[in-house]
Design a protein around this motif. Structure first.
Motif, PDB file in Angstrom:
ATOM      1  N   LEU A   1       0.845  -1.195   0.000  1.00 13.43           N
ATOM      2  CA  LEU A   1       0.000   0.000   0.000  1.00 13.43           C
ATOM      3  C   LEU A   1       0.882   1.246   0.000  1.00 13.43           C
ATOM      4  N   HIS A   2       0.281   2.391  -0.253  1.00 10.67           N
ATOM      5  CA  HIS A   2       1.035   3.652  -0.240  1.00 10.67           C
ATOM      6  C   HIS A   2       1.570   3.958   1.160  1.00 10.67           C
ATOM      7  N   SER A   3       0.981   3.308   2.182  1.00  9.64           N
ATOM      8  CA  SER A   3       1.484   3.462   3.545  1.00  9.64           C
ATOM      9  C   SER A   3       2.735   2.612   3.783  1.00  9.64           C
ATOM     10  N   GLY A   4       3.055   1.761   2.817  1.00  9.55           N
ATOM     11  CA  GLY A   4       4.183   0.837   2.999  1.00  9.55           C
ATOM     12  C   GLY A   4       3.743  -0.523   3.495  1.00  9.55           C
ATOM     13  N   THR A   5       2.458  -0.644   3.887  1.00 13.13           N
ATOM     14  CA  THR A   5       1.949  -1.911   4.407  1.00 13.13           C
ATOM     15  C   THR A   5       1.943  -2.979   3.306  1.00 13.13           C
ATOM     16  N   HIS A   6       2.437  -4.153   3.660  1.00 13.80           N
ATOM     17  CA  HIS A   6       2.412  -5.280   2.737  1.00 13.80           C
ATOM     18  C   HIS A   6       1.002  -5.809   2.566  1.00 13.80           C
ATOM     19  N   ILE A   7       0.637  -6.139   1.352  1.00 12.32           N
ATOM     20  CA  ILE A   7      -0.640  -6.804   1.096  1.00 12.32           C
ATOM     21  C   ILE A   7      -0.344  -8.260   0.748  1.00 12.32           C
TER      22      ILE A   7
ATOM     23  N   TYR B   1      -7.469  -4.679  -1.587  1.00 11.77           N
ATOM     24  CA  TYR B   1      -7.501  -3.216  -1.724  1.00 11.77           C
ATOM     25  C   TYR B   1      -8.936  -2.709  -1.749  1.00 11.77           C
ATOM     26  N   GLY B   2      -9.766  -3.354  -2.560  1.00 14.47           N
ATOM     27  CA  GLY B   2     -11.170  -2.950  -2.660  1.00 14.47           C
ATOM     28  C   GLY B   2     -11.886  -3.131  -1.335  1.00 14.47           C
ATOM     29  N   PHE B   3     -11.589  -4.225  -0.649  1.00 16.69           N
ATOM     30  CA  PHE B   3     -12.214  -4.511   0.651  1.00 16.69           C
ATOM     31  C   PHE B   3     -11.873  -3.415   1.661  1.00 16.69           C
TER      32      PHE B   3
ATOM     33  N   PRO C   1      -7.554   0.930  -5.969  1.00 19.90           N
ATOM     34  CA  PRO C   1      -7.397   2.390  -5.846  1.00 19.90           C
ATOM     35  C   PRO C   1      -7.124   3.081  -7.186  1.00 19.90           C
ATOM     36  N   ASP C   2      -6.614   2.334  -8.167  1.00 18.53           N
ATOM     37  CA  ASP C   2      -6.381   2.941  -9.486  1.00 18.53           C
ATOM     38  C   ASP C   2      -7.651   2.991 -10.330  1.00 18.53           C
TER      39      ASP C   2
ATOM     40  N   ASN D   1       4.016  -6.579 -13.925  1.00 17.46           N
ATOM     41  CA  ASN D   1       4.497  -5.192 -13.868  1.00 17.46           C
ATOM     42  C   ASN D   1       3.404  -4.186 -14.211  1.00 17.46           C
ATOM     43  N   GLY D   2       2.152  -4.643 -14.251  1.00 15.01           N
ATOM     44  CA  GLY D   2       1.058  -3.771 -14.681  1.00 15.01           C
ATOM     45  C   GLY D   2       0.462  -2.964 -13.539  1.00 15.01           C
ATOM     46  N   SER D   3      -0.766  -2.481 -13.776  1.00 11.25           N
ATOM     47  CA  SER D   3      -1.504  -1.735 -12.748  1.00 11.25           C
ATOM     48  C   SER D   3      -1.767  -2.665 -11.571  1.00 11.25           C
ATOM     49  N   LEU D   4      -2.224  -2.114 -10.455  1.00 12.64           N
ATOM     50  CA  LEU D   4      -2.522  -2.951  -9.284  1.00 12.64           C
ATOM     51  C   LEU D   4      -3.513  -4.056  -9.639  1.00 12.64           C
ATOM     52  N   ALA D   5      -4.576  -3.691 -10.385  1.00 12.40           N
ATOM     53  CA  ALA D   5      -5.584  -4.691 -10.764  1.00 12.40           C
ATOM     54  C   ALA D   5      -4.941  -5.797 -11.582  1.00 12.40           C
TER      55      ALA D   5
END
Ligand SMILES: [Zn+2]
Length: 317
Positions: free
Chosen positions: A29-35, A94-96, A104-105, A118-122
């Motif tokens: 995440l943008h916070s640095g949190t691992h997903i 992310y959606g959850f 988020p994109d 290497n694509g978008s988050l989705a």
């Protein structure tokens, strides 16, 4: 047979007879949190089909997540008589987190398959599933709800050109069977092209836990496992399953405040009053009438609608 192989998921080996939980690193995440994507792999030593049971492709479709969660929590997969189940309750974390269908994109995972690392988050989320999970499975059950405020009466969507999908849909035996060709870049389409049938279950609406839809999803899953001799018992079919090969939306002719008078699960005839749209000031009301004789398998719970909005989904022969 796929069951004979050792699964390798995130470089972790899961052999026949083993049960493991695996964390799949997706991104940060943008916070640095691992997903991390949590994957449960349940494997009998005895050969049988390998089934993916998947929820949360859309992060706000909580009934789907709850169906897979309850199947796991109630230990339905813990003592399989044969075969394997890979269970993922929540794909789109992310959606959850954001109470959103998308990432988020703004992109939809279910329009991003097979994805790209290497694509978008989705695209990355789709890629993880395509690359790490799809190669091991024989078929999949993908749990959804209606999008936004639209309620779907429990139903299975399947590809009418796919014999195995037709067979699985009949075994699942939800109230409604909706044959439909899959959308480009959807999980169902990409998996089908790889020879892996998917059933898409739809039940209820987004962001709303609904017990009826959840229970129908669980019962259908258990019937599929039972038909493949993976579990001892399955719930009987309570509803006669109705196939609705044709469908059309009835849309709002005006904008305003919307009340439905008929809802999903109801049989309707052409010309029948289905709902009312009112202006907020008490001047006028517009009647919404059915343009088709058939069965309502979806309806809109929005209190305010705009001209052209989809209000009722009618299925018919
Ligand atoms: Zn969905």
């Amino acid at each position: 047979m796929k069951h004979q192989k050792n699964f390798i998921i995130n470089d972790i080996k899961v052999a026949p007879g083993e049960t493991k939980q695996i964390n799949l690193d997706v991104a940060r995440l943008h916070s640095g949190t691992h997903i991390d994507l949590l994957v449960h792999a349940y494997r009998s030593a005895k050969p049988g089909p390998v089934i993916l049971v998947l929820g949360g492709v859309h992060g706000d479709e909580v009934n789907g997540i709850e169906i897979v969660r309850r199947l796991i929590a109630n230990k339905h997969f813990n003592n399989l008589l044969c075969g394997s189940v890979i269970a993922i309750p929540l794909l789109n974390i992310y959606g959850f987190l954001n109470f959103s269908r998308d990432l988020p994109d703004g992109k939809d995972v279910n329009r991003s398959f097979p994805g790209n690392k290497n694509g978008s988050l989705a695209s990355r989320v789709a890629h993880v599933l395509s690359d790490e999970i799809l190669p091991w499975i024989d078929f999949g059950l993908d749990f959804h709800t209606g999008g936004s405020t639209r309620y779907n009466f429990p139903q299975i969507r399947y590809s009418p050109s796919d014999e195995k999908a037709i067979e699985l849909a009949k075994i699942f035996a939800p109230p409604y069977l909706i044959p439909s060709h899959p959308i480009d870049k959807s999980l169902r389409k990409v998996a089908q092209e790889r020879g892996t049938p998917f059933l898409v279950y739809e039940g209820g609406e987004s962001l709303r836990i609904e017990d009826f839809s959840i229970k129908e999803g669980i019962k259908g899953t258990l019937r599929v496992l039972h038909a493949h001799k993976m579990i001892k018992e399955a719930p009987p079919v309570a509803f006669p399953t109705v196939t609705l090969p044709k469908k059309r939306w009835i849309r709002a002719s005006k904008s305003g405040m919307f009340r439905w008078l008929r809802q999903s699960g109801d049989s309707v005839v052409e010309g029948e009053t289905l709902g009312i749209i009112s202006d907020p000031y008490g001047y006028s009301e517009a009647i919404v009438t059915s343009t088709q004789t058939g069965i309502l398998f979806g309806h809109n719970n929005a209190s305010v609608v705009n001209q052209g909005d989809a209000l009722f989904h009618v299925g018919y022969k």
